[in-house]
Write a protein that holds these residues in place. Structure first.
Motif, PDB file in Angstrom:
ATOM      1  N   LEU A 101       0.829  -1.210   0.000  1.00 57.76           N
ATOM      2  CA  LEU A 101       0.000   0.000   0.000  1.00 57.76           C
ATOM      3  C   LEU A 101       0.862   1.257   0.000  1.00 57.76           C
ATOM      4  N   ARG A 102       1.820   1.321   0.921  1.00 63.00           N
ATOM      5  CA  ARG A 102       2.624   2.532   1.036  1.00 63.00           C
ATOM      6  C   ARG A 102       3.374   2.811  -0.262  1.00 63.00           C
ATOM      7  N   GLU A 103       3.919   1.749  -0.860  1.00 56.13           N
ATOM      8  CA  GLU A 103       4.675   1.936  -2.098  1.00 56.13           C
ATOM      9  C   GLU A 103       3.755   2.386  -3.243  1.00 56.13           C
ATOM     10  N   ASP A 104       2.575   1.774  -3.318  1.00 55.03           N
ATOM     11  CA  ASP A 104       1.617   2.199  -4.349  1.00 55.03           C
ATOM     12  C   ASP A 104       1.233   3.670  -4.169  1.00 55.03           C
ATOM     13  N   LEU A 105       0.967   4.054  -2.918  1.00 51.73           N
ATOM     14  CA  LEU A 105       0.581   5.444  -2.646  1.00 51.73           C
ATOM     15  C   LEU A 105       1.725   6.386  -2.993  1.00 51.73           C
ATOM     16  N   ARG A 106       2.956   5.976  -2.671  1.00 55.24           N
ATOM     17  CA  ARG A 106       4.114   6.815  -2.978  1.00 55.24           C
ATOM     18  C   ARG A 106       4.222   7.025  -4.489  1.00 55.24           C
ATOM     19  N   ARG A 107       4.122   5.934  -5.236  1.00 58.13           N
ATOM     20  CA  ARG A 107       4.276   6.075  -6.694  1.00 58.13           C
ATOM     21  C   ARG A 107       3.168   6.936  -7.285  1.00 58.13           C
ATOM     22  N   LEU A 108       1.942   6.711  -6.804  1.00 55.28           N
ATOM     23  CA  LEU A 108       0.830   7.517  -7.318  1.00 55.28           C
ATOM     24  C   LEU A 108       1.035   8.994  -6.996  1.00 55.28           C
ATOM     25  N   SER A 109       1.360   9.293  -5.736  1.00 52.71           N
ATOM     26  CA  SER A 109       1.415  10.709  -5.373  1.00 52.71           C
ATOM     27  C   SER A 109       2.670  11.375  -5.919  1.00 52.71           C
ATOM     28  N   HIS A 110       3.757  10.633  -6.075  1.00 53.69           N
ATOM     29  CA  HIS A 110       4.925  11.230  -6.736  1.00 53.69           C
ATOM     30  C   HIS A 110       4.596  11.564  -8.194  1.00 53.69           C
ATOM     31  N   ALA A 111       3.860  10.682  -8.858  1.00 57.44           N
ATOM     32  CA  ALA A 111       3.486  10.939 -10.262  1.00 57.44           C
ATOM     33  C   ALA A 111       2.564  12.154 -10.355  1.00 57.44           C
ATOM     34  N   ILE A 112       1.595  12.226  -9.440  1.00 55.91           N
ATOM     35  CA  ILE A 112       0.692  13.387  -9.445  1.00 55.91           C
ATOM     36  C   ILE A 112       1.478  14.663  -9.136  1.00 55.91           C
ATOM     37  N   GLY A 113       2.362  14.596  -8.136  1.00 56.40           N
ATOM     38  CA  GLY A 113       3.167  15.756  -7.763  1.00 56.40           C
ATOM     39  C   GLY A 113       4.040  16.230  -8.923  1.00 56.40           C
ATOM     40  N   ALA A 114       4.663  15.283  -9.629  1.00 54.89           N
ATOM     41  CA  ALA A 114       5.522  15.644 -10.763  1.00 54.89           C
ATOM     42  C   ALA A 114       4.683  16.278 -11.870  1.00 54.89           C
ATOM     43  N   TYR A 115       3.508  15.706 -12.101  1.00 52.70           N
ATOM     44  CA  TYR A 115       2.620  16.250 -13.130  1.00 52.70           C
ATOM     45  C   TYR A 115       2.175  17.671 -12.765  1.00 52.70           C
ATOM     46  N   LEU A 116       1.751  17.846 -11.517  1.00 51.40           N
ATOM     47  CA  LEU A 116       1.275  19.171 -11.083  1.00 51.40           C
ATOM     48  C   LEU A 116       2.397  20.206 -11.063  1.00 51.40           C
ATOM     49  N   SER A 117       3.636  19.740 -10.958  1.00 55.70           N
ATOM     50  CA  SER A 117       4.771  20.668 -10.932  1.00 55.70           C
ATOM     51  C   SER A 117       5.288  20.999 -12.321  1.00 55.70           C
ATOM     52  N   SER A 118       4.917  20.207 -13.324  1.00 53.56           N
ATOM     53  CA  SER A 118       5.415  20.442 -14.677  1.00 53.56           C
ATOM     54  C   SER A 118       4.654  21.603 -15.318  1.00 53.56           C
ATOM     55  N   PRO A 119       5.306  22.345 -16.201  1.00 54.97           N
ATOM     56  CA  PRO A 119       4.612  23.473 -16.846  1.00 54.97           C
ATOM     57  C   PRO A 119       3.331  23.032 -17.550  1.00 54.97           C
ATOM     58  N   SER A 120       3.374  21.883 -18.248  1.00 52.04           N
ATOM     59  CA  SER A 120       2.166  21.495 -18.975  1.00 52.04           C
ATOM     60  C   SER A 120       1.077  21.029 -18.004  1.00 52.04           C
ATOM     61  N   GLY A 121       1.459  20.306 -16.943  1.00 56.56           N
ATOM     62  CA  GLY A 121       0.471  19.892 -15.946  1.00 56.56           C
ATOM     63  C   GLY A 121      -0.169  21.094 -15.283  1.00 56.56           C
ATOM     64  N   GLN A 122       0.664  22.087 -14.931  1.00 56.54           N
ATOM     65  CA  GLN A 122       0.126  23.299 -14.297  1.00 56.54           C
ATOM     66  C   GLN A 122      -0.868  23.996 -15.206  1.00 56.54           C
ATOM     67  N   ALA A 123      -0.487  24.131 -16.469  1.00 54.07           N
ATOM     68  CA  ALA A 123      -1.368  24.836 -17.409  1.00 54.07           C
ATOM     69  C   ALA A 123      -2.682  24.079 -17.581  1.00 54.07           C
ATOM     70  N   VAL A 124      -2.584  22.752 -17.691  1.00 52.69           N
ATOM     71  CA  VAL A 124      -3.786  21.956 -17.909  1.00 52.69           C
ATOM     72  C   VAL A 124      -4.716  22.033 -16.693  1.00 52.69           C
ATOM     73  N   VAL A 125      -4.149  21.855 -15.494  1.00 55.18           N
ATOM     74  CA  VAL A 125      -5.004  21.845 -14.305  1.00 55.18           C
ATOM     75  C   VAL A 125      -5.594  23.232 -14.048  1.00 55.18           C
ATOM     76  N   ARG A 126      -4.796  24.279 -14.272  1.00 56.22           N
ATOM     77  CA  ARG A 126      -5.342  25.624 -14.097  1.00 56.22           C
ATOM     78  C   ARG A 126      -6.480  25.891 -15.089  1.00 56.22           C
ATOM     79  N   THR A 127      -6.341  25.338 -16.276  1.00 60.46           N
ATOM     80  CA  THR A 127      -7.405  25.510 -17.263  1.00 60.46           C
ATOM     81  C   THR A 127      -8.668  24.781 -16.825  1.00 60.46           C
ATOM     82  N   LEU A 128      -8.495  23.559 -16.300  1.00 58.61           N
ATOM     83  CA  LEU A 128      -9.648  22.803 -15.802  1.00 58.61           C
ATOM     84  C   LEU A 128     -10.368  23.584 -14.711  1.00 58.61           C
ATOM     85  N   VAL A 129      -9.583  24.261 -13.867  1.00 59.97           N
ATOM     86  CA  VAL A 129     -10.140  24.930 -12.696  1.00 59.97           C
ATOM     87  C   VAL A 129     -10.744  26.281 -13.053  1.00 59.97           C
ATOM     88  N   SER A 130     -10.161  26.945 -14.014  1.00 60.21           N
ATOM     89  CA  SER A 130     -10.495  28.350 -14.247  1.00 60.21           C
ATOM     90  C   SER A 130     -11.672  28.522 -15.199  1.00 60.21           C
TER      91      SER A 130
END
Lengths: 202, 202
Positions: free
Chosen positions: B90-119
């Motif tokens: 469980l812990r390893e699965d959660l780590r991989r999932l949240s690291h992937a989400i964190g990396a995506y949210l930190s990337s310029p394209s992830g930021q732009a996409v999520v901000r667009t979804l929100v805005s």
């Protein structure tokens, strides 16, 4: 937070309760009304001037541009609607704080304001600086509730205040901004229960 | 999720790997590049057509309007970048999932996409429906990790799966969208540690 630079006569701006203060209030309210109705992208100084019944030239004497105007309007309002409770009980303070945040995030004006902070407007450097200063200040105020809880022995002394506040409010923002699920008092209370379950001392 | 309605010959659209599929891919990539560079508000079908080197008429045969185009582009990309791990822990699965989400949210394209979804884009009904369906599906996928943890006895059987996932990812989105603080692996791990502290069985 540094106040945004303004033009014109500072004497005239600063007189509290005078005509100048009333104009300020009307203009900042007009900015928020425009954002709530039409969003940040469509906002213009012209529209704000018309709505506030103020000459465009008057606006430009006080605010250099649309960005300064929006930054000030957003921060003036949001700081007013969420108080920092002090009831003597950690759980009760947290409940009042998160119910107020939840109600604000659920209201049409709160939604419009927060979406504006997050969206295009938040990418404008002049606004981004004000927004970051705003969140820093709000988090610090909320942190006082947690610090008092530590002092009263309701939380363990090794509690990370900022992390605690992040975990308190993050689920509310997630629902408001991302999943569009309801944020009611019961949900806010569940978040608090989960947080206190593992952090209370003893 | 219902596929957005499209115009033109379905035969032609569905042939995988053909010219039609390549055009689709180029158009959806062009939409995201435009959003990353200039934001949703400035996006137009013309700009997408120019960037993808496709005739505007071709675009209009496949997508009724800018909103359908954006909805499909956002969902096609975001679903691809965050996998659902299954390591047996469980812990390893959660780590991989949240690291992937964190990396995506930190990337310029992830930021732009999520901000667009929100805005602003998230307020357009055609896009809002697709966005809600997207989050529902993503949350269900992430929930599988938690369900496996319950089955293996790593979490108590009364674990609320959806609530667990909300509390896992909410701090990542808060930092990405609201406070602009860094989302590194260490932060994601702290969130997981705090979550598992009070939820593990026994």
């Amino acid at each position: 937070m540094a106040a945004p630079s303004r033009r014109g006569d500072p004497q005239r701006r600063m007189r509290p309760g005078g005509r100048s203060a009333r104009v300020n209030e009307a203009v900042l309210a007009a900015v928020l009304d425009e954002i709530v109705e039409s969003g940040y992208a469509k906002l213009s100084v012209e529209k704000v001037a018309t709505r506030a019944q103020v000459h465009k030239a008057t606006l430009y004497r006080r605010w250099a541009n649309k960005e300064e105007l929006v930054a000030e309007a957003l921060l003036a309002r949001a700081g007013r609607v969420v108080p920092t409770p002090d009831t003597g009980s950690l759980r009760e303070d947290l409940r009042r704080l998160s119910h107020a945040i939840g109600a604000y995030l659920s209201s049409p004006s709160g939604q419009a304001v927060v979406r504006t902070l997050v969206s295009d407007a938040g990418q404008v450097p002049e606004i981004a600086v004000a927004v970051r200063a705003f969140w820093t200040e709000r988090f610090a105020r909320a942190g006082v509730i947690v610090e008092r809880g530590v002092e009263r022995g309701e939380l363990s002394p090794d509690t990370d205040v900022a992390f605690f506040i992040e975990r308190l409010i993050a689920p509310l923002f997630l629902r408001s901004l991302v999943t569009a699920e309801p944020i009611d008092a019961a949900y806010a209370d569940r978040v608090i229960d989960a947080l206190l379950e593992d952090r209370t001392a003893g």
